[in-house]
Design an enzyme around this catalytic site. Structure first.
Site, PDB file in Angstrom:
ATOM      1  N   THR A  41       0.821  -1.211   0.000  1.00 32.15           N
ATOM      2  CA  THR A  41       0.000   0.000   0.000  1.00 32.15           C
ATOM      3  C   THR A  41       0.850   1.254   0.000  1.00 32.15           C
ATOM      4  O   THR A  41       0.445   2.283  -0.535  1.00 32.15           O
ATOM      5  CB  THR A  41      -0.937  -0.030   1.226  1.00 32.15           C
ATOM      6  N   TYR A  54      -8.150   0.731  -3.590  1.00 31.49           N
ATOM      7  CA  TYR A  54      -6.935   1.198  -4.261  1.00 31.49           C
ATOM      8  C   TYR A  54      -6.202  -0.033  -4.790  1.00 31.49           C
ATOM      9  O   TYR A  54      -6.564  -1.171  -4.474  1.00 31.49           O
ATOM     10  CB  TYR A  54      -6.041   1.967  -3.272  1.00 31.49           C
ATOM     11  N   SER A  87       1.361  -7.493  -0.643  1.00 35.63           N
ATOM     12  CA  SER A  87       2.139  -8.495   0.103  1.00 35.63           C
ATOM     13  C   SER A  87       1.394  -9.800   0.329  1.00 35.63           C
ATOM     14  O   SER A  87       1.975 -10.775   0.802  1.00 35.63           O
ATOM     15  CB  SER A  87       2.691  -7.920   1.406  1.00 35.63           C
ATOM     16  N   THR A 120       1.738  -4.322   4.297  1.00 34.36           N
ATOM     17  CA  THR A 120       1.667  -4.618   5.734  1.00 34.36           C
ATOM     18  C   THR A 120       1.118  -6.018   6.023  1.00 34.36           C
ATOM     19  O   THR A 120       1.357  -6.559   7.104  1.00 34.36           O
ATOM     20  CB  THR A 120       0.775  -3.578   6.451  1.00 34.36           C
ATOM     21  N   ASP A 121       0.397  -6.615   5.068  1.00 35.42           N
ATOM     22  CA  ASP A 121      -0.292  -7.879   5.360  1.00 35.42           C
ATOM     23  C   ASP A 121       0.661  -9.009   5.769  1.00 35.42           C
ATOM     24  O   ASP A 121       0.353  -9.789   6.675  1.00 35.42           O
ATOM     25  CB  ASP A 121      -1.113  -8.337   4.139  1.00 35.42           C
ATOM     26  N   LYS A 193       0.661  -7.592  12.809  1.00 34.69           N
ATOM     27  CA  LYS A 193      -0.371  -6.665  12.337  1.00 34.69           C
ATOM     28  C   LYS A 193      -1.649  -6.914  13.122  1.00 34.69           C
ATOM     29  O   LYS A 193      -2.094  -8.061  13.241  1.00 34.69           O
ATOM     30  CB  LYS A 193      -0.598  -6.856  10.830  1.00 34.69           C
ATOM     31  N   GLU A 314      -1.385 -28.077  29.071  1.00 38.55           N
ATOM     32  CA  GLU A 314      -2.702 -28.678  28.782  1.00 38.55           C
ATOM     33  C   GLU A 314      -2.581 -29.872  27.840  1.00 38.55           C
ATOM     34  O   GLU A 314      -3.430 -30.755  27.834  1.00 38.55           O
ATOM     35  CB  GLU A 314      -3.618 -27.623  28.163  1.00 38.55           C
TER      36      GLU A 314
HETATM   37  C1  SIN Z   1      -0.954  -2.935   2.976  1.00 43.35           C
HETATM   38  O1  SIN Z   1       0.131  -2.772   2.456  1.00 43.35           O
HETATM   39  O2  SIN Z   1      -1.300  -2.234   3.959  1.00 43.35           O
HETATM   40  C2  SIN Z   1      -1.964  -3.940   2.530  1.00 43.35           C
HETATM   41  C3  SIN Z   1      -1.653  -4.579   1.238  1.00 43.35           C
HETATM   42  C4  SIN Z   1      -0.369  -5.313   1.237  1.00 43.35           C
HETATM   43  O3  SIN Z   1      -0.036  -5.958   2.231  1.00 43.35           O
HETATM   44  O4  SIN Z   1       0.316  -5.277   0.208  1.00 43.35           O
END
Ligand code: SIN
Length: 357
Positions: A41, A54, A87, A120-121, A193, A314
């Site tokens: 992103t 997007y 990602s 971020t994924d 995340k 457990e």
């Molecule tokens: C992001 O970057 O926040 C979401 C999409 C990705 O992981 O490429």
């Protein structure tokens, strides 16, 4: 598969060599930092500034650098485009290319630090993988953004600015691979995340963030506790692929037949994203016992966002032949298990690895 990977690697190397002909941007008396762009992103664009929809991975690395005011005062910068993917499409091939490129760059006296821009994924998986296989004490930082570059209040430029500041700082030497997002510095071991859309999208739920960075001013609170980079025993030098490890998400009345399917499909290891303290129902536990009896390594992790999975609490791990992930979430446990399985080891050794890394 191997041949395909070789050609992909060769293509990427040729592609990258094209970028190594130009030298660091200004050549001022500043640290030299290389930005390796992979997409996400932070490089995403939308038709309007107020849209939730997007496309990730649209801008090139040079455009991203040029969009950050003052960044050239932090370091001499050089950008390389490793990939340009959302990602969710991050792959082991790209990980191996990144690791190889980072190790080559950091072996040079000319390079003081690396920033990787990333979606971020799956950022936490890439960061943790690199934390295990980078062979340098020099700073390596991943960053990204939750809002695309064209959005109102896009936070990518400030994240990139802070990431470069962290990568350029001598204070960051020996801290392993770090995730810099939203003014926070996280160790790759701990970061995860936690939000689908919020700008405050990363946290380190068990051990806490290792530092903060405000407009390039860095403060570290602690060093990472787990083994990383130069102390890590893992290496992917010459490695073309990693053993298959699958993740299974546990839930009420989970069917046990996924385990047999996974083994048939070629998995050498399985991570259970267990309920609670790495638990699963009786039928799945029996299938796990059968799998470990066949030499498949099964790691019990948890689907919960926080807490250790405890050995022989457990679940009797000695009886079922299982390993606990300790603090690692399922995605990171998979990364560690894939690297662990590059070499033959017994269950006790594998468990020690999970306690230490
Ligand atoms: C992001 O970057 O926040 C979401 C999409 C990705 O992981 O490429």
């Amino acid at each position: 598969m191997r041949t395909l990977h070789f050609f992909k690697q060769a293509f990427l190397v040729v592609f990258i060599v094209g970028f190594t002909h130009f030298s660091f941007a200004q050549g001022k008396d500043l640290p030299n930092v290389v930005i390796l762009a992979t997409g996400g992103t932070i490089a995403g664009t939308a038709e309007g500034a107020d849209q939730a929809g997007y496309t990730a991975g649209q801008l090139g690395v040079t455009t991203m650098i040029e969009s950050v005011p003052g960044i050239q005062e932090l370091a001499n910068l050089k950008g390389e485009q490793i990939s340009n993917v959302g990602s969710q499409d991050m792959s082991i091939d790209i990980w191996l290319t990144l690791a190889d490129r980072i190790n080559t760059l950091l072996a040079s006296n000319e390079v003081d630090g690396i920033v990787i821009t990333h979606g971020t994924d799956t950022q936490e998986e890439t960061a943790y993988f690199l934390n295990l296989v980078v062979k340098s004490d020099k700073p390596v930082v991943t960053t990204g953004a939750m809002r695309p570059a064209t959005a109102i209040s896009a936070e990518g430029p400030l994240n990139l600015y802070n990431a470069v500041a962290v990568a350029a700082s001598p204070k960051s030497i020996g801290k392993g691979v770090m995730v810099v997002m939203n003014d926070q510095i996280h160790s790759a071991h701990d970061a995860t995340k936690i939000s689908t859309t919020a700008v405050q999208s990363f946290m380190s739920p068990v051990e806490g963030q290792i530092g903060g960075v405000i407009y390039g001013n860095i403060e570290y609170y602690r060093s990472p506790y787990s083994i990383h980079t130069t102390k890590s025993e893992f290496s992917v030098e010459g490695v073309m692929e990693l053993p298959r490890v699958d993740i299974m998400y546990a839930y009420a009345d989970m069917p046990a037949d996924f385990i047999a399917y996974s083994i048939k499909a070629g998995a050498k290891g399985i991570v259970i994203a267990g309920v609670g303290n790495g638990n699963m129902n009786a039928a799945t536990l029996e299938a796990v016992k059968k799998a470990t009896g066949q030499g498949i390594v099964v790691v019990r992790s948890t689907r919960l966002p926080s807490g250790d999975v405890l050995r022989n609490a457990e679940v009797n791990d000695d009886e079922y032949g299982t390993v606990v992930s300790d603090e690692l979430n399922p995605a990171k446990a998979r990364v560690l298990l894939m690297l662990t399985l590059l070499k033959e080891r017994n269950i006790e050794e594998i468990q020690e690895i999970f306690f230490n890394y």
